[in-house]
Design a protein around this motif. Structure first.
Motif, PDB file in Angstrom:
ATOM      1  N   SER A  67       1.040  -0.942  -0.366  1.00 59.48           N
ATOM      2  CA  SER A  67      -0.033   0.265  -0.072  1.00 59.48           C
ATOM      3  C   SER A  67       1.013   1.114  -0.042  1.00 59.48           C
ATOM      4  N   SER A  68       0.323   2.083  -0.217  1.00 55.75           N
ATOM      5  CA  SER A  68       0.978   3.508  -0.823  1.00 55.75           C
ATOM      6  C   SER A  68       0.878   4.290   0.677  1.00 55.75           C
TER       7      SER A  68
ATOM      8  N   ILE B 165      -0.209   6.905   3.223  1.00 58.90           N
ATOM      9  CA  ILE B 165      -0.418   8.164   3.167  1.00 58.90           C
ATOM     10  C   ILE B 165      -1.224   9.140   4.376  1.00 58.90           C
TER      11      ILE B 165
ATOM     12  N   VAL C 131       0.115   3.568   6.761  1.00 60.02           N
ATOM     13  CA  VAL C 131       1.327   2.774   6.194  1.00 60.02           C
ATOM     14  C   VAL C 131      -0.330   1.809   6.397  1.00 60.02           C
TER      15      VAL C 131
ATOM     16  N   ASP D 232      -4.545   1.050  -0.541  1.00 63.99           N
ATOM     17  CA  ASP D 232      -4.309   2.318   0.098  1.00 63.99           C
ATOM     18  C   ASP D 232      -5.329   2.750   0.958  1.00 63.99           C
TER      19      ASP D 232
ATOM     20  N   VAL E 124     -10.278   0.801   6.404  1.00 61.44           N
ATOM     21  CA  VAL E 124      -8.909  -0.113   5.214  1.00 61.44           C
ATOM     22  C   VAL E 124      -9.334  -1.512   4.883  1.00 61.44           C
TER      23      VAL E 124
ATOM     24  N   GLY F  60      -8.155  -0.983  -2.319  1.00 70.12           N
ATOM     25  CA  GLY F  60      -8.011   0.169  -1.720  1.00 70.12           C
ATOM     26  C   GLY F  60      -9.703   0.427  -1.300  1.00 70.12           C
TER      27      GLY F  60
ATOM     28  N   GLU G  26      -5.102   0.872 -11.841  1.00 73.20           N
ATOM     29  CA  GLU G  26      -5.431   2.219 -10.612  1.00 73.20           C
ATOM     30  C   GLU G  26      -6.628   2.222 -10.452  1.00 73.20           C
TER      31      GLU G  26
END
Length: 212
Positions: A15-16, A18, A26, A67, A77, A105, A186
């Motif tokens: 995950s990115s 945030i 994270v 994410d 999440v 996400g 994406e």
């Protein structure tokens, strides 16, 4: 710098991070969500979203690959082979959870939280209780991107290169637009009323609703 030892077996990708005000959120491979202080990286809190279960390493994978999404003071999440959850942004306290398996996400609007499970079914959950509101299975034959909310619509890309428009209220499919022949992996990006969609082959589509 924040590091940790991952499990023996994990899903590909991560995950990115945030940024939400003074925190960095994270998702981790072991099924937990960690909040780090933006100024120094110290741990503000860590919330367990899913706990490993089963005998084999494959059964025990509960990675958070999608994410986290922050909406009005809460974090939403989901974990693979685990749960989807609501977590207080500043307390790290888990508000509600629901058994759910996803590697993508989530998205949120004032009433609902949206996510795609590992069988490409799109779900809407009550933002305050976690109860299921609707489930859309018409796109389960293709792999889907993470969802994005755009007004009264939920936007989801798919592996056939289509941008799908669904009603946020009942999940009904309203329209489909083909961006290209390669997958949209994406989440669609909404900026200043325009929707930007990129395929894995490099095709970029930009859309907006026609004015009355």
């Amino acid at each position: 710098m924040h590091d940790r030892t991952p499990p023996v077996l994990t899903l590909r990708g991560t995950s990115s991070p945030i940024i939400a005000r003074d925190l960095v959120l994270v998702g981790q491979d072991g099924g937990s969500l960690v909040a780090l202080q933006l100024n120094d990286g110290s741990v503000a809190w860590e919330a367990e979203i899913a706990a490993p279960r089963g005998r084999t390493e494959l059964e025990r994978m509960v990675d958070i690959k999608g994410d986290p999404v922050v909406y009005r003071g809460d974090v939403y999440v989901g974990a693979y082979q685990g749960r989807i959850a609501s977590v207080g942004l500043y307390t790290g306290r888990v508000g509600w959870t629901r058994e759910f398996s996803t590697y993508l996400g989530a998205a949120a609007d004032p009433e609902r939280v949206f996510s795609v499970d590992d069988r490409s079914r799109i779900w809407a959950f009550d933002r305050f209780s976690g109860g299921a509101i609707w489930r859309q299975e018409d796109l389960s034959q293709v792999n889907l991107s993470p969802p994005t909310v755009y007004g009264d619509y939920l936007l989801v890309g798919d592996s056939a290169g289509y941008l799908n428009w669904l009603s946020v209220r009942d999940g009904s499919l309203q329209d489909r637009v083909r961006v290209g022949r390669q997958a949209i992996a994406e989440a669609p990006l909404v900026v200043n009323g325009r929707i930007y969609v990129l395929t894995s082959g490099g095709n970029l589509g930009v859309y907006r609703l026609a004015e009355d």
